[in-house]
Scaffold this motif. Sequence first.
Motif, PDB file in Angstrom:
ATOM      1  N   LYS A 175       0.731  -1.301   0.114  1.00 20.96           N
ATOM      2  CA  LYS A 175       0.070  -0.014   0.065  1.00 20.96           C
ATOM      3  C   LYS A 175       0.884   1.411  -0.022  1.00 20.96           C
ATOM      4  O   LYS A 175       0.453   2.381  -0.948  1.00 20.96           O
ATOM      5  CB  LYS A 175      -0.949   0.061   1.126  1.00 20.96           C
ATOM      6  CG  LYS A 175      -1.928   1.273   1.314  1.00 20.96           C
ATOM      7  CD  LYS A 175      -2.768   1.311   2.467  1.00 20.96           C
ATOM      8  CE  LYS A 175      -3.401   2.468   2.962  1.00 20.96           C
ATOM      9  NZ  LYS A 175      -4.219   2.408   4.220  1.00 20.96           N
ATOM     10  N   GLU A 176       1.813   1.251   0.820  1.00 19.36           N
ATOM     11  CA  GLU A 176       2.726   2.562   1.129  1.00 19.36           C
ATOM     12  C   GLU A 176       3.689   2.581  -0.321  1.00 19.36           C
ATOM     13  O   GLU A 176       3.927   3.702  -0.776  1.00 19.36           O
ATOM     14  CB  GLU A 176       3.530   2.538   2.178  1.00 19.36           C
ATOM     15  CG  GLU A 176       2.865   2.550   3.363  1.00 19.36           C
ATOM     16  CD  GLU A 176       1.797   3.524   3.584  1.00 19.36           C
ATOM     17  OE1 GLU A 176       2.117   4.728   2.841  1.00 19.36           O
ATOM     18  OE2 GLU A 176       0.827   3.581   4.183  1.00 19.36           O
ATOM     19  N   ILE A 177       4.140   1.689  -0.849  1.00 25.58           N
ATOM     20  CA  ILE A 177       5.044   1.425  -2.152  1.00 25.58           C
ATOM     21  C   ILE A 177       4.032   2.153  -3.339  1.00 25.58           C
ATOM     22  O   ILE A 177       4.555   3.081  -4.053  1.00 25.58           O
ATOM     23  CB  ILE A 177       5.535   0.314  -2.454  1.00 25.58           C
ATOM     24  CG1 ILE A 177       6.511   0.016  -1.488  1.00 25.58           C
ATOM     25  CG2 ILE A 177       6.363   0.476  -3.790  1.00 25.58           C
ATOM     26  CD1 ILE A 177       7.074  -1.452  -1.485  1.00 25.58           C
ATOM     27  N   CYS A 178       3.071   1.823  -3.367  1.00 28.25           N
ATOM     28  CA  CYS A 178       1.982   2.315  -4.359  1.00 28.25           C
ATOM     29  C   CYS A 178       1.790   3.794  -4.146  1.00 28.25           C
ATOM     30  O   CYS A 178       1.729   4.433  -5.088  1.00 28.25           O
ATOM     31  CB  CYS A 178       0.669   1.561  -4.665  1.00 28.25           C
ATOM     32  SG  CYS A 178       0.720  -0.376  -5.046  1.00 28.25           S
ATOM     33  N   GLY A 179       1.454   4.011  -2.890  1.00 23.29           N
ATOM     34  CA  GLY A 179       1.110   5.552  -2.570  1.00 23.29           C
ATOM     35  C   GLY A 179       2.406   6.367  -2.843  1.00 23.29           C
ATOM     36  O   GLY A 179       2.223   7.587  -3.208  1.00 23.29           O
ATOM     37  N   TRP A 180       3.596   5.994  -2.652  1.00 26.17           N
ATOM     38  CA  TRP A 180       4.948   6.485  -2.772  1.00 26.17           C
ATOM     39  C   TRP A 180       5.047   6.744  -4.437  1.00 26.17           C
ATOM     40  O   TRP A 180       5.649   7.869  -4.763  1.00 26.17           O
ATOM     41  CB  TRP A 180       6.005   5.734  -2.222  1.00 26.17           C
ATOM     42  CG  TRP A 180       7.367   6.070  -2.833  1.00 26.17           C
ATOM     43  CD1 TRP A 180       8.383   6.909  -2.373  1.00 26.17           C
ATOM     44  CD2 TRP A 180       7.988   5.351  -3.887  1.00 26.17           C
ATOM     45  NE1 TRP A 180       9.447   7.025  -3.164  1.00 26.17           N
ATOM     46  CE2 TRP A 180       9.274   6.368  -4.188  1.00 26.17           C
ATOM     47  CE3 TRP A 180       7.875   4.397  -4.723  1.00 26.17           C
ATOM     48  CZ2 TRP A 180      10.279   5.658  -5.022  1.00 26.17           C
ATOM     49  CZ3 TRP A 180       8.570   3.820  -5.731  1.00 26.17           C
ATOM     50  CH2 TRP A 180      10.030   4.768  -5.859  1.00 26.17           C
ATOM     51  N   PHE A 181       4.667   5.754  -5.112  1.00 32.27           N
ATOM     52  CA  PHE A 181       4.901   5.799  -6.624  1.00 32.27           C
ATOM     53  C   PHE A 181       3.964   6.691  -7.049  1.00 32.27           C
ATOM     54  O   PHE A 181       4.544   7.368  -8.258  1.00 32.27           O
ATOM     55  CB  PHE A 181       4.584   4.331  -7.050  1.00 32.27           C
ATOM     56  CG  PHE A 181       4.979   4.317  -8.758  1.00 32.27           C
ATOM     57  CD1 PHE A 181       5.972   4.318  -8.982  1.00 32.27           C
ATOM     58  CD2 PHE A 181       3.923   4.400  -9.529  1.00 32.27           C
ATOM     59  CE1 PHE A 181       6.603   4.118 -10.653  1.00 32.27           C
ATOM     60  CE2 PHE A 181       3.877   4.409 -10.990  1.00 32.27           C
ATOM     61  CZ  PHE A 181       5.313   4.130 -11.393  1.00 32.27           C
ATOM     62  N   ASP A 236      15.739   5.654  -1.277  1.00 31.43           N
ATOM     63  CA  ASP A 236      15.754   6.263  -0.032  1.00 31.43           C
ATOM     64  C   ASP A 236      14.463   6.862   0.490  1.00 31.43           C
ATOM     65  O   ASP A 236      13.938   6.889   1.694  1.00 31.43           O
ATOM     66  CB  ASP A 236      16.762   7.195  -0.172  1.00 31.43           C
ATOM     67  CG  ASP A 236      18.468   6.778   0.046  1.00 31.43           C
ATOM     68  OD1 ASP A 236      18.550   5.672   0.362  1.00 31.43           O
ATOM     69  OD2 ASP A 236      19.188   7.766  -0.504  1.00 31.43           O
ATOM     70  N   SER A 237      13.916   7.617  -0.327  1.00 26.46           N
ATOM     71  CA  SER A 237      12.418   8.007  -0.087  1.00 26.46           C
ATOM     72  C   SER A 237      11.245   6.947   0.081  1.00 26.46           C
ATOM     73  O   SER A 237      10.528   7.026   0.961  1.00 26.46           O
ATOM     74  CB  SER A 237      11.809   9.059  -1.200  1.00 26.46           C
ATOM     75  OG  SER A 237      11.726   8.553  -2.609  1.00 26.46           O
ATOM     76  N   TRP A 238      11.666   5.692  -0.953  1.00 26.81           N
ATOM     77  CA  TRP A 238      10.766   4.859  -0.781  1.00 26.81           C
ATOM     78  C   TRP A 238      10.712   4.229   0.774  1.00 26.81           C
ATOM     79  O   TRP A 238       9.697   4.056   1.432  1.00 26.81           O
ATOM     80  CB  TRP A 238      10.945   3.871  -1.684  1.00 26.81           C
ATOM     81  CG  TRP A 238      10.499   2.389  -1.613  1.00 26.81           C
ATOM     82  CD1 TRP A 238       9.986   1.775  -0.732  1.00 26.81           C
ATOM     83  CD2 TRP A 238      10.796   1.374  -2.760  1.00 26.81           C
ATOM     84  NE1 TRP A 238       9.768   0.363  -1.259  1.00 26.81           N
ATOM     85  CE2 TRP A 238      10.197   0.301  -2.510  1.00 26.81           C
ATOM     86  CE3 TRP A 238      11.344   1.618  -4.165  1.00 26.81           C
ATOM     87  CZ2 TRP A 238      10.234  -0.883  -3.076  1.00 26.81           C
ATOM     88  CZ3 TRP A 238      11.242   0.434  -4.899  1.00 26.81           C
ATOM     89  CH2 TRP A 238      10.822  -0.833  -4.395  1.00 26.81           C
ATOM     90  N   PHE A 239      12.083   4.013   1.187  1.00 25.08           N
ATOM     91  CA  PHE A 239      12.215   3.282   2.363  1.00 25.08           C
ATOM     92  C   PHE A 239      11.545   4.121   3.678  1.00 25.08           C
ATOM     93  O   PHE A 239      11.071   3.503   4.614  1.00 25.08           O
ATOM     94  CB  PHE A 239      13.792   2.881   2.709  1.00 25.08           C
ATOM     95  CG  PHE A 239      14.276   1.889   1.588  1.00 25.08           C
ATOM     96  CD1 PHE A 239      13.524   1.315   0.830  1.00 25.08           C
ATOM     97  CD2 PHE A 239      15.766   1.589   1.666  1.00 25.08           C
ATOM     98  CE1 PHE A 239      14.052   0.257  -0.089  1.00 25.08           C
ATOM     99  CE2 PHE A 239      16.203   0.651   0.790  1.00 25.08           C
ATOM    100  CZ  PHE A 239      15.429  -0.002  -0.118  1.00 25.08           C
TER     101      PHE A 239
END
Length: 223
Positions: free
Chosen positions: A175-181, A190-193
């Motif tokens: 969920k957070e990776i998709c939101g980050w993308f 770095d911003s993803w992590f």
Amino acid sequence: MPRSSADEIVLSYNDAVLRKSDLGILNGAYYLNDRIIEFYFSYLSSLHPSEHILLVPPSIAFWIMNCPDISSLTDFLQPLNLPSKKLIIFPVNNNDDVAVAEGGSHWSLLAFEKTANVFVHHDSYGGINKNHAKRLYKTIVPYTNVPGTRYIECDCSPQQVTGYDCGLYVLAIAKEICGWFDSDLPKNEDSWFARVVMRVKPEVVSGFRVEILELITSLRGTN
């Protein structure tokens, strides 16, 4: 022979089907199964409708990792159009036996981000799935058609505090990776992590079962 009530279909969502027994899993302290993960990945795909994002269902990820005839994967993977994707997320399961449906004892997540040209493995239990994730990476990387791809074991991945919440961590991190993308944040790991570490906390994950149950209820009401 009549079906048991546990087999009763409670929701069909895109290609995912949930049964009454799946609600029981979400209502208790149980290990998530393939159907729940497939459903939530399908929901995330609807929430982030982009031709550049691919969330791979557990059954497909499992077959890629365990296919006994690697030469047959070319035709199998063609419909996924992997070279066109900028973000691909795979659930990783440690089941090694293709004859056992829904086997294994641990879920983790492998994500490919094309701009940074990196595969990242997030494991919520000390990296115990790293060999399985690396095997999946080595199998799939030739089909992305991107040279020089890196592989990273994310050593800052949020860690589970129970023995049964690994699947919830996979869903929360996806969920957070998709939101980050979809955000304006820089497209580097770095911003993803940082986003994953900041947002995927044990207290958040502990409430994720209720959040998914409420989502299912709301989607049932719209069907």
